[in-house]
Motif scaffolding. Structure first.
Motif, PDB file in Angstrom:
ATOM      1  N   GLN A 166       0.846  -1.198   0.000  1.00  0.00           N
ATOM      2  CA  GLN A 166       0.000   0.000   0.000  1.00  0.00           C
ATOM      3  C   GLN A 166       0.877   1.242   0.000  1.00  0.00           C
ATOM      4  O   GLN A 166       1.926   1.276   0.643  1.00  0.00           O
ATOM      5  CB  GLN A 166      -0.918   0.026   1.226  1.00  0.00           C
ATOM      6  CG  GLN A 166      -2.132  -0.870   1.116  1.00  0.00           C
ATOM      7  CD  GLN A 166      -3.092  -0.659   2.290  1.00  0.00           C
ATOM      8  OE1 GLN A 166      -2.894   0.225   3.124  1.00  0.00           O
ATOM      9  NE2 GLN A 166      -4.136  -1.469   2.330  1.00  0.00           N
ATOM     10  N   VAL A 167       0.432   2.254  -0.716  1.00  0.00           N
ATOM     11  CA  VAL A 167       1.210   3.473  -0.861  1.00  0.00           C
ATOM     12  C   VAL A 167       0.398   4.679  -0.388  1.00  0.00           C
ATOM     13  O   VAL A 167      -0.794   4.782  -0.690  1.00  0.00           O
ATOM     14  CB  VAL A 167       1.618   3.679  -2.338  1.00  0.00           C
ATOM     15  CG1 VAL A 167       2.269   5.043  -2.538  1.00  0.00           C
ATOM     16  CG2 VAL A 167       2.551   2.569  -2.797  1.00  0.00           C
ATOM     17  N   VAL A 467      -8.175   3.523  -4.383  1.00  0.00           N
ATOM     18  CA  VAL A 467      -8.114   4.006  -2.999  1.00  0.00           C
ATOM     19  C   VAL A 467      -8.486   2.870  -2.061  1.00  0.00           C
ATOM     20  O   VAL A 467      -9.431   2.109  -2.315  1.00  0.00           O
ATOM     21  CB  VAL A 467      -9.067   5.205  -2.796  1.00  0.00           C
ATOM     22  CG1 VAL A 467      -9.018   5.687  -1.346  1.00  0.00           C
ATOM     23  CG2 VAL A 467      -8.702   6.345  -3.746  1.00  0.00           C
ATOM     24  N   VAL A 468      -7.723   2.719  -0.979  1.00  0.00           N
ATOM     25  CA  VAL A 468      -7.987   1.662   0.000  1.00  0.00           C
ATOM     26  C   VAL A 468      -9.407   1.824   0.553  1.00  0.00           C
ATOM     27  O   VAL A 468      -9.829   2.929   0.905  1.00  0.00           O
ATOM     28  CB  VAL A 468      -6.949   1.712   1.138  1.00  0.00           C
ATOM     29  CG1 VAL A 468      -7.322   0.758   2.263  1.00  0.00           C
ATOM     30  CG2 VAL A 468      -5.566   1.396   0.592  1.00  0.00           C
ATOM     31  N   GLU A 469     -10.125   0.722   0.609  1.00  0.00           N
ATOM     32  CA  GLU A 469     -11.526   0.755   1.037  1.00  0.00           C
ATOM     33  C   GLU A 469     -11.653   1.314   2.457  1.00  0.00           C
ATOM     34  O   GLU A 469     -10.876   0.970   3.360  1.00  0.00           O
ATOM     35  CB  GLU A 469     -12.111  -0.656   0.998  1.00  0.00           C
ATOM     36  CG  GLU A 469     -13.611  -0.718   1.234  1.00  0.00           C
ATOM     37  CD  GLU A 469     -14.175  -2.115   1.054  1.00  0.00           C
ATOM     38  OE1 GLU A 469     -15.381  -2.298   1.307  1.00  0.00           O
ATOM     39  OE2 GLU A 469     -13.409  -3.027   0.661  1.00  0.00           O
ATOM     40  N   ASP A 470     -12.643   2.191   2.625  1.00  0.00           N
ATOM     41  CA  ASP A 470     -12.954   2.828   3.917  1.00  0.00           C
ATOM     42  C   ASP A 470     -11.851   3.757   4.424  1.00  0.00           C
ATOM     43  O   ASP A 470     -11.857   4.161   5.591  1.00  0.00           O
ATOM     44  CB  ASP A 470     -13.251   1.776   5.001  1.00  0.00           C
ATOM     45  CG  ASP A 470     -14.481   0.945   4.680  1.00  0.00           C
ATOM     46  OD1 ASP A 470     -15.411   1.501   4.066  1.00  0.00           O
ATOM     47  OD2 ASP A 470     -14.501  -0.251   5.029  1.00  0.00           O
ATOM     48  N   LYS A 484      -5.714  14.752   5.971  1.00  0.00           N
ATOM     49  CA  LYS A 484      -5.313  14.470   7.352  1.00  0.00           C
ATOM     50  C   LYS A 484      -4.679  13.090   7.496  1.00  0.00           C
ATOM     51  O   LYS A 484      -3.697  12.917   8.228  1.00  0.00           O
ATOM     52  CB  LYS A 484      -6.532  14.588   8.278  1.00  0.00           C
ATOM     53  CG  LYS A 484      -6.214  14.376   9.746  1.00  0.00           C
ATOM     54  CD  LYS A 484      -7.442  14.588  10.606  1.00  0.00           C
ATOM     55  CE  LYS A 484      -7.113  14.392  12.087  1.00  0.00           C
ATOM     56  NZ  LYS A 484      -8.312  14.606  12.938  1.00  0.00           N
ATOM     57  N   HIS A 485      -5.243  12.091   6.820  1.00  0.00           N
ATOM     58  CA  HIS A 485      -4.756  10.715   6.951  1.00  0.00           C
ATOM     59  C   HIS A 485      -4.005  10.242   5.706  1.00  0.00           C
ATOM     60  O   HIS A 485      -3.816   9.043   5.504  1.00  0.00           O
ATOM     61  CB  HIS A 485      -5.925   9.773   7.233  1.00  0.00           C
ATOM     62  CG  HIS A 485      -6.723  10.148   8.440  1.00  0.00           C
ATOM     63  ND1 HIS A 485      -6.235  10.013   9.723  1.00  0.00           N
ATOM     64  CD2 HIS A 485      -7.963  10.688   8.564  1.00  0.00           C
ATOM     65  CE1 HIS A 485      -7.149  10.435  10.587  1.00  0.00           C
ATOM     66  NE2 HIS A 485      -8.198  10.851   9.909  1.00  0.00           N
ATOM     67  N   GLY A 486      -3.580  11.188   4.873  1.00  0.00           N
ATOM     68  CA  GLY A 486      -2.894  10.818   3.654  1.00  0.00           C
ATOM     69  C   GLY A 486      -3.860  10.215   2.636  1.00  0.00           C
ATOM     70  O   GLY A 486      -5.082  10.207   2.823  1.00  0.00           O
ATOM     71  N   LEU A 487      -3.302   9.701   1.545  1.00  0.00           N
ATOM     72  CA  LEU A 487      -4.106   9.054   0.498  1.00  0.00           C
ATOM     73  C   LEU A 487      -3.551   7.656   0.273  1.00  0.00           C
ATOM     74  O   LEU A 487      -2.622   7.450  -0.508  1.00  0.00           O
ATOM     75  CB  LEU A 487      -4.061   9.871  -0.795  1.00  0.00           C
ATOM     76  CG  LEU A 487      -4.853   9.296  -1.980  1.00  0.00           C
ATOM     77  CD1 LEU A 487      -6.323   9.126  -1.627  1.00  0.00           C
ATOM     78  CD2 LEU A 487      -4.700  10.182  -3.217  1.00  0.00           C
ATOM     79  N   LYS A 488      -4.115   6.677   0.993  1.00  0.00           N
ATOM     80  CA  LYS A 488      -3.649   5.294   0.907  1.00  0.00           C
ATOM     81  C   LYS A 488      -4.271   4.616  -0.317  1.00  0.00           C
ATOM     82  O   LYS A 488      -5.495   4.600  -0.467  1.00  0.00           O
ATOM     83  CB  LYS A 488      -4.025   4.537   2.173  1.00  0.00           C
ATOM     84  CG  LYS A 488      -3.429   5.111   3.450  1.00  0.00           C
ATOM     85  CD  LYS A 488      -1.938   4.933   3.492  1.00  0.00           C
ATOM     86  CE  LYS A 488      -1.331   5.481   4.781  1.00  0.00           C
ATOM     87  NZ  LYS A 488      -1.808   4.781   5.978  1.00  0.00           N
ATOM     88  N   VAL A 489      -3.421   4.051  -1.164  1.00  0.00           N
ATOM     89  CA  VAL A 489      -3.901   3.426  -2.398  1.00  0.00           C
ATOM     90  C   VAL A 489      -3.169   2.109  -2.663  1.00  0.00           C
ATOM     91  O   VAL A 489      -2.088   1.854  -2.115  1.00  0.00           O
ATOM     92  CB  VAL A 489      -3.696   4.346  -3.631  1.00  0.00           C
ATOM     93  CG1 VAL A 489      -4.388   5.680  -3.430  1.00  0.00           C
ATOM     94  CG2 VAL A 489      -2.207   4.544  -3.909  1.00  0.00           C
ATOM     95  N   ASN A 490      -3.799   1.283  -3.499  1.00  0.00           N
ATOM     96  CA  ASN A 490      -3.162   0.106  -4.042  1.00  0.00           C
ATOM     97  C   ASN A 490      -2.899   0.367  -5.529  1.00  0.00           C
ATOM     98  O   ASN A 490      -3.698   1.037  -6.203  1.00  0.00           O
ATOM     99  CB  ASN A 490      -4.066  -1.118  -3.891  1.00  0.00           C
ATOM    100  CG  ASN A 490      -4.227  -1.519  -2.434  1.00  0.00           C
ATOM    101  OD1 ASN A 490      -3.244  -1.669  -1.706  1.00  0.00           O
ATOM    102  ND2 ASN A 490      -5.470  -1.694  -1.989  1.00  0.00           N
ATOM    103  N   LEU A 491      -1.799  -0.158  -6.039  1.00  0.00           N
ATOM    104  CA  LEU A 491      -1.389   0.085  -7.423  1.00  0.00           C
ATOM    105  C   LEU A 491      -1.437  -1.212  -8.234  1.00  0.00           C
ATOM    106  O   LEU A 491      -1.044  -2.268  -7.739  1.00  0.00           O
ATOM    107  CB  LEU A 491       0.039   0.646  -7.472  1.00  0.00           C
ATOM    108  CG  LEU A 491       0.291   1.949  -6.719  1.00  0.00           C
ATOM    109  CD1 LEU A 491       1.768   2.193  -6.585  1.00  0.00           C
ATOM    110  CD2 LEU A 491      -0.365   3.123  -7.440  1.00  0.00           C
TER     111      LEU A 491
END
Length: 496
Positions: A166-167, A467-470, A484-491
């Protein structure tokens, strides 16, 4: 029989007054309390400050006066009225400067372009404008960004994609843009962006400083000044961060002085060798102030814009498909990479440009701006402004004014920027105000668009972003509109 004492009576009256005021004003966003003014409501809603201010502005016709606690001098005129914005930024530009409050809060910026007024600001702007328009400097910026994307950004994303990691795209963009702007301004790459994501002290210091600058906006001046004086709370860390940043900048300036005469094209070298004539005309303090202003602008505004853009695109698959289609149509051939587009190719990507404008409209990197009236004046809305009154115009709210953008103003629609003939729709800067308006409009607007387009093309052509779910998407409490919590994603790697 029990007899109430003075203390009990005092608290009973206080509770009665509080309940009475709450009942009278429970449907009003900005309730004015005795002694405390409107500060309690602001502090209660500080976690959603931009939405709270936007709602209050809408309910007050686009302009309202925030009244702070007694004896704190926190009265502020807030507006999102485009006619007021035009009046302040253009029509009566000479009457509205940064003011003492802004200068005190942002003292770390020194006499740089973002904090200065009058002749100092004019000199700064003229100098930077002359450098930015130099052809070799523009080529240097594009080559720097291209090299960083190829050798670091895509390498990191490829590693994350292959390993299913996760990024946090926001963190990646902050690292990328900090490396870029350090290379452009100072001529050195701190290498914040690499496979192991190292913690770079100077980059962390910038982030922490931003948080403190925001707190200074909602905390009474006397309180944060006392904290600064006694070096306690967040002000203690703020002082340490400023010292660390200064040591880094003065070290780089000293190094460049010693190597004066070498042919380089980064901004500091240009100022020292071509403008400053050595140490006779440009002193180290001026170079330090210029550097820190540009480092802050080049890192945070572009990284914020990219973060919100990729979140919007990732959550609007039809728009993502249209952007990809446009990019592929403009590539010289399937065998050619995104680097072959060049400046002319980038200018043909109308839909991508519209999507970036939409992201900046909805989520401007700098969500609010300060001004202070030098002389009393009357705004187009009819509000009277006394001298030294602090004025805040909300860029976040201007992007959500229905009278400008229509009833669908909260929707992400790149099409609103495209004319029937297929060109970009022109919108005056006092309406599309992400790059500010009037004489203080951002000098780096064109450069920013080029960098954002290059990053967007390189990533979208090579990866599908989910985008990571939830994962919560909430604006941070900062002078820059980060998540605030960044942007967590899967590539997921694309097959081109």
């Amino acid at each position: 029989m029990y007899v109430f004492g003075i203390e009990e009576l005092f608290w009973a009256v206080l509770v009665f007054v509080a309940i009475h005021y709450w009942r009278l004003n429970r449907n009003t966003p900005m309730t004015k309390w005795p002694v405390l003014g409107m500060l309690p409501g602001l502090l209660h809603n500080v976690s959603n400050i931009h939405g709270y201010v936007d709602l209050t502005l809408k309910q007050n016709g686009g302009t309202f006066i925030f009244e702070g606690p007694w004896l704190t001098n926190m009265n502020i005129l807030c507006t999102s009225d485009p006619m007021n914005v035009q009046h302040i930024t253009s029509t009566k530009f000479e009457n509205y400067g940064k003011g003492n409050d802004f200068r005190e809060i942002f003292e770390v910026l020194g006499e740089g372009i973002f904090r200065s007024d009058s002749h100092i600001w004019k000199y700064n702007r003229k100098l930077l404008h002359s450098i930015f328009k130099q052809g070799n400097f523009q080529v240097f910026i594009q080559k720097t960004v291209e090299k960083k994307i190829c050798n670091y950004l895509l390498v990191f994303l490829d590693h994350a994609s292959k390993n299913g990691v996760q990024v946090d795209l926001q963190d990646i963009f902050q690292r990328l843009t900090f490396d870029n702007i350090c290379s452009v301004v100072l001529g050195f790459d701190p290498k914040c962006l690499s496979i192991d994501l190292p913690e770079i002290p100077c980059e962390r210091a910038f982030t922490q400083a931003e948080d403190t600058l925001f707190i200074r906006h909602v905390k009474p001046k006397l309180l944060w000044k006392l904290q600064n004086w006694f070096q306690v709370g967040e002000e203690k860390q703020f002082i340490k961060n400023n010292k660390f940043i200064d040591e880094m900048l003065y070290s780089e300036i000293k190094s460049k002085r010693e190597m004066r005469g070498e042919q380089k094209v980064d901004l500091l070298d240009i100022i020292i060798n071509e403008v400053g004539d050595g140490e006779n005309k440009i002193d180290d303090k001026f170079l330090r102030d210029t550097s820190i202003n540009l480092l802050a602008a080049g890192r945070d505004t572009i990284s914020s814009g990219l973060t919100w853009f990729f979140w919007l695109v990732a959550t609007h698959p039809l728009i993502e498909a249209k952007i990809l289609e446009e990019i592929k149509e403009n590539l010289p051939s399937r065998e050619h990479s995104w680097k072959d587009l060049g400046a002319k190719g980038l200018s043909k990507l109308v839909y991508l440009h519209g999507a970036l404008c939409e992201a900046l409209r909805l989520y401007p990197p700098i969500p609010f701006e300060h001004k202070s009236a030098q002389k009393s004046d009357v705004l187009p809305s009819g509000h009277r402004v006394e001298s030294n009154t602090m004025i805040v115009y909300s860029l976040y709210s201007v992007g959500r004014v229905e009278e400008i953008w229509g009833e669908d103003c909260l929707e992400f629609k790149p099409e609103r920027w495209i004319s029937q003939k297929g060109g970009i729709v022109y919108v005056p800067s006092y309406k599309f105000i992400a790059f500010n308006a009037g004489p203080r409009s951002c000098l780096g607007k064109d450069i920013s668009f080029i960098e954002m387009k290059m990053v967007a093309i390189a990533i979208l052509l090579n990866y599908h972003i989910q985008v990571v779910e939830d994962h919560p998407i909430i604006p941070s409490l900062s002078v820059v509109l980060h998540m605030k919590h960044g942007l967590k994603v899967n590539l997921k790697k694309r097959s081109i």
